[in-house]
Design a protein around this motif. Structure first.
Motif, PDB file in Angstrom:
ATOM      1  N   ARG A   1      35.079  57.830  17.458  1.00 38.27           N
ATOM      2  CA  ARG A   1      35.867  59.051  17.658  1.00 38.27           C
ATOM      3  C   ARG A   1      35.310  60.226  16.850  1.00 38.27           C
ATOM      4  N   ASP A   2      34.755  59.917  15.674  1.00 39.58           N
ATOM      5  CA  ASP A   2      34.171  60.974  14.837  1.00 39.58           C
ATOM      6  C   ASP A   2      32.649  60.919  14.884  1.00 39.58           C
TER       7      ASP A   2
ATOM      8  N   ASP B   1      30.431  62.917  16.019  1.00 39.21           N
ATOM      9  CA  ASP B   1      29.734  64.140  15.610  1.00 39.21           C
ATOM     10  C   ASP B   1      29.660  64.260  14.095  1.00 39.21           C
ATOM     11  N   ILE B   2      30.722  63.746  13.413  1.00 37.75           N
ATOM     12  CA  ILE B   2      30.729  63.819  11.948  1.00 37.75           C
ATOM     13  C   ILE B   2      29.797  62.767  11.362  1.00 37.75           C
TER      14      ILE B   2
ATOM     15  N   LYS C   1      30.160  65.971  19.747  1.00 43.01           N
ATOM     16  CA  LYS C   1      31.620  66.003  19.809  1.00 43.01           C
ATOM     17  C   LYS C   1      32.114  65.909  21.250  1.00 43.01           C
TER      18      LYS C   1
END
Length: 694
Positions: free
Chosen positions: A373-374, A376-377, A385
């Motif tokens: 879910r994260d 991109d981070i 994202k």
């Protein structure tokens, strides 16, 4: 020119031999597996045969006792009724000394239960002191007109006997009792032919685990106790059926042979029947199976050689499959919709060019990577994202579907801001393997940006037109009202009639424009809400009171059944929920016949944190094939149009959106000609109201 992809590959000789060795090894392994399965089936077949023999033997045992106690002893007792002592003595002596040797002793009792005559079989006379008296309960039982069967007793040097007593019946009643000790040694002769295989045998044990029937005469005479054998314990003590497939069902018998045994309880007497078969005899059939397996293995190896002749043809088939794969790949690459394939661990396996264009990333950048879910981070790459938003798109992201009941893989809409603003509809398709288990998923991404822009333009156009129309219509309304009220002078009755018709038509136009404006606001997300904790019961009572006059004008009963228990207050926009009740109650009155009934209820919704409100009428109902369209824009049922020509078909669309915006759900149940029930839910917890998403 020959297509190189369809050309058969030229294999070196060592490759062919490696293939041959591989297939041969697989064949050997498969044959060994098959033989193991067949041997397992063979053991089960042996068990079935033994169980069949045990069932037959048990029936022989029961029939034997029934024959002696019922057919022979009872008929003899009935024959003796009223006969003189000399004849009775003669008959009983003949029965005791008969060639069949059924009885070791016969005893006659009078109707008072006193012994009047006792006769022993010749070979048992010297043992008459060892015979036990017939149990008083047996004599009493027989004097009551019932047959009695006792327990097995062993006479030293003679063997097992079974006491049986029957009533002597005459026309006047019970004249006495005839008791006999059944010679159970005779039973072995009845069971000698009931055996599995050539060397198997069947034996019977009594309730104490002692042998009462066996091919070995000396085991019966001595009353050998076999209760220590696990199989005898299970059958006699536990009343279990033993199929012979457990490890403790194999043992060494009295002759020193390893046997496999099965058996059944005889619950009528507490006995057990055991069938055993020497293990070497069972192994003979297994050896035949092994021989057959080896022969089939040899045949299989010959077949492998034949298959190698066709090996080059398989190469051509492989080339054709590769061509088909390329064709499917070309179709996927040229799809106008985006397509992403990933496994159950969310590892990206495929992404077509259209998906690359929509998300602004290349397949090579994410292939074989697990998306979170994260993502991109974690990857420190903001452009990923959009990919995470698509992979983890959920119905909860849709403001209209939050709080509603959802299917497993619903169609979900996602708005992307990067790499450019897009509205995407995403369908999730599970991929099943050959076992029917989920092996992965495909996301099909359809770009609906153009449709959204067009829909927004249409909504804006309707809003502008409606606003432009509402002002002059309002002016017309007040002008007509002034004329009707006589503010500009007196009018004739005929003029007043025409003006009132025009006033009513103008009102209908204003109502339609208000509905159109509400729909436009809903679609644009401008249908403002102010949620406040409210007493819903009071709100319902107010609406019911407002519609009572309209209901009475049609002779319709409008009833609100208050909940028996105190209902919780709910957080709602009371003006919007007012609109819901107005639409539902107004429709119920409009489409109910005079003399009808409308019922409103509010109650907790089962075990869910919702309040359930229902409006039930006895009106004209909705055709079953049109029920799914009730909450769509501009829908009116065929029968409704005939019954009531006026209406916009927008009310239920507005109602549905208001309820969904509150985090509830709405549905309808209807039967044409009998009535309709609209039900909707409202959450009791304000936290369940979805947040407005732009």
């Amino acid at each position: 020119m020959e297509n190189p992809k369809l050309k058969a590959p030229r294999f070196k000789s060592y490759a062919i031999w490696l293939f041959f060795i591989f297939v041969a090894a697989a064949l050997i392994a498969g044959n060994l597996l098959w033989m193991n399965l067949v041997l397992t089936d063979s053991a089960e077949n042996v068990s079935k045969i033994q169980m069949a023999v045990a069932f037959q033997a048990r029936e022989v045992v029961k029939n034997f006792i029934e024959q002696l106690s019922g057919d022979i002893l009872q008929k003899t007792a009935d024959f003796l009724a009223g006969e003189d002592e000399e004849k009775i003595n003669k008959v009983l002596t003949g029965l005791a000394d008969s060639d069949e040797a059924y009885f070791a002793r016969l005893i006659l009792y009078d109707k008072e239960g006193k012994e009047t005559l006792k006769i022993h079989r010749a070979e048992a006379k010297y043992l008459q002191e060892t015979f036990k008296d017939v149990a008083p309960e047996g004599i009493s039982h027989a004097l009551d007109g019932k047959r009695w069967i006792g327990k097995v007793e062993f006479l030293g040097g003679f063997g097992p006997v079974l006491s049986v007593a029957v009533p002597i019946r005459s026309a006047q009643g019970i004249d006495g009792v005839l008791a006999g000790d059944v010679n159970l040694k005779v039973l072995a002769g009845r069971l000698k032919d009931f055996k599995p295989g050539k060397s198997g045998q069947t034996y019977v044990v009594d309730q104490a685990g002692r042998i009462i029937s066996h091919s070995n005469y000396f085991l019966v005479i001595s009353g050998s106790d076999w209760l220590s054998r696990p199989i005898v314990q299970k059958i006699v003590q536990n009343r279990e059926t033993v199929d012979g497939l457990n490890a403790d069902d194999r043992y060494f018998n009295d002759a020193g042979l390893e046997v496999q045994a099965a058996g059944l309880p005889v619950p009528e007497f507490g006995w057990g029947v055991v069938v055993e078969q020497p293990f070497f005899e069972i192994q003979t059939s297994s050896n035949q199976i092994l021989t057959f397996g080896l022969i089939s293995l040899g045949i299989g190896l010959v077949l492998i050689i034949v298959l190698n002749i066709n090996f080059l043809a398989l190469g051509r088939t492989s080339a054709a499959l590769e061509k088909e794969r390329d064709r499917i790949s070309a179709i996927v690459s040229n799809l106008t919709d985006g397509l992403i394939q990933y496994d159950p661990d969310f590892r990206i396996q495929l992404m077509n060019p259209r998906a690359e264009e929509m998300l602004g990333i290349k397949e090579d950048e994410v292939k074989d990577k697990i998306v979170t879910r994260d993502f991109d981070i974690v990857t420190r790459n903001a452009k990923f994202k959009a990919l995470a938003s698509v992979i983890f798109a959920e119905p909860g992201d849709d403001k209209e579907k939050k709080g509603a009941f959802k299917e497993k893989y619903p169609l979900v809409e996602v708005v992307l801001k990067e790499p450019q603003e897009r509205w995407l509809k995403i369908a999730t398709v599970p991929i099943a393997d050959y076992q029917g288990k989920t092996a992965g998923f495909i996301k099909v991404i359809h770009d609906v940006s153009r449709e959204r822009v067009v829909a927004r333009m249409k909504s804006e156009f309707i809003s502008i037109v409606a606003h432009q129309l509402r002002t002059p219509l309002a002016a017309i309304k007040w002008t007509l009202r002034m004329i009707l009220d006589g503010d500009v002078g007196q009018i004739t009755s005929e003029q007043k009639t025409f003006l009132e018709q025009g006033y009513a038509s103008n009102d209908r136009m204003i109502f339609l424009i208000n509905d159109l404006l509400n729909v436009a606001r809903i679609e644009e997300g401008r249908f403002g809400y102010e949620f406040v904790e409210t007493d819903l019961i009071a709100l319902i009572e107010k609406n019911v009171a407002n519609f009572q006059l309209a209901a009475r004008s049609k002779n319709i009963s409008l009833i609100f059944e208050k909940p028996a228990v105190e209902t919780h207050r709910v957080t709602i926009d009371s003006s919007k929920i007012d609109l819901v009740f107005q639409n539902l109650i107004d429709n119920a009155i409009k489409y109910s016949l005079p003399g009808g009934r409308i019922e409103l209820k509010a109650e907790p919704y089962k075990d869910r944190p919702f309040l359930l409100v229902s409006i039930k009428d006895s009106g004209i109902g909705i055709p079953s094939h049109q029920v799914p369209r009730v909450f769509t824009k501009f829908f009116r049922g065929d029968n409704v149009i005939r019954f009531q020509t006026e209406g916009t078909g927008l009310g239920m669309f507005i109602v549905k959106n208001i309820v969904r915006r509150h985090g509830g759900d709405i549905w309808v149940e209807s039967e044409e000609g009998k009535g309709t029930t609209f039900s909707f839910t409202l959450p009791l917890d304000a936290k369940m109201i979805p947040e407005l998403i732009a």
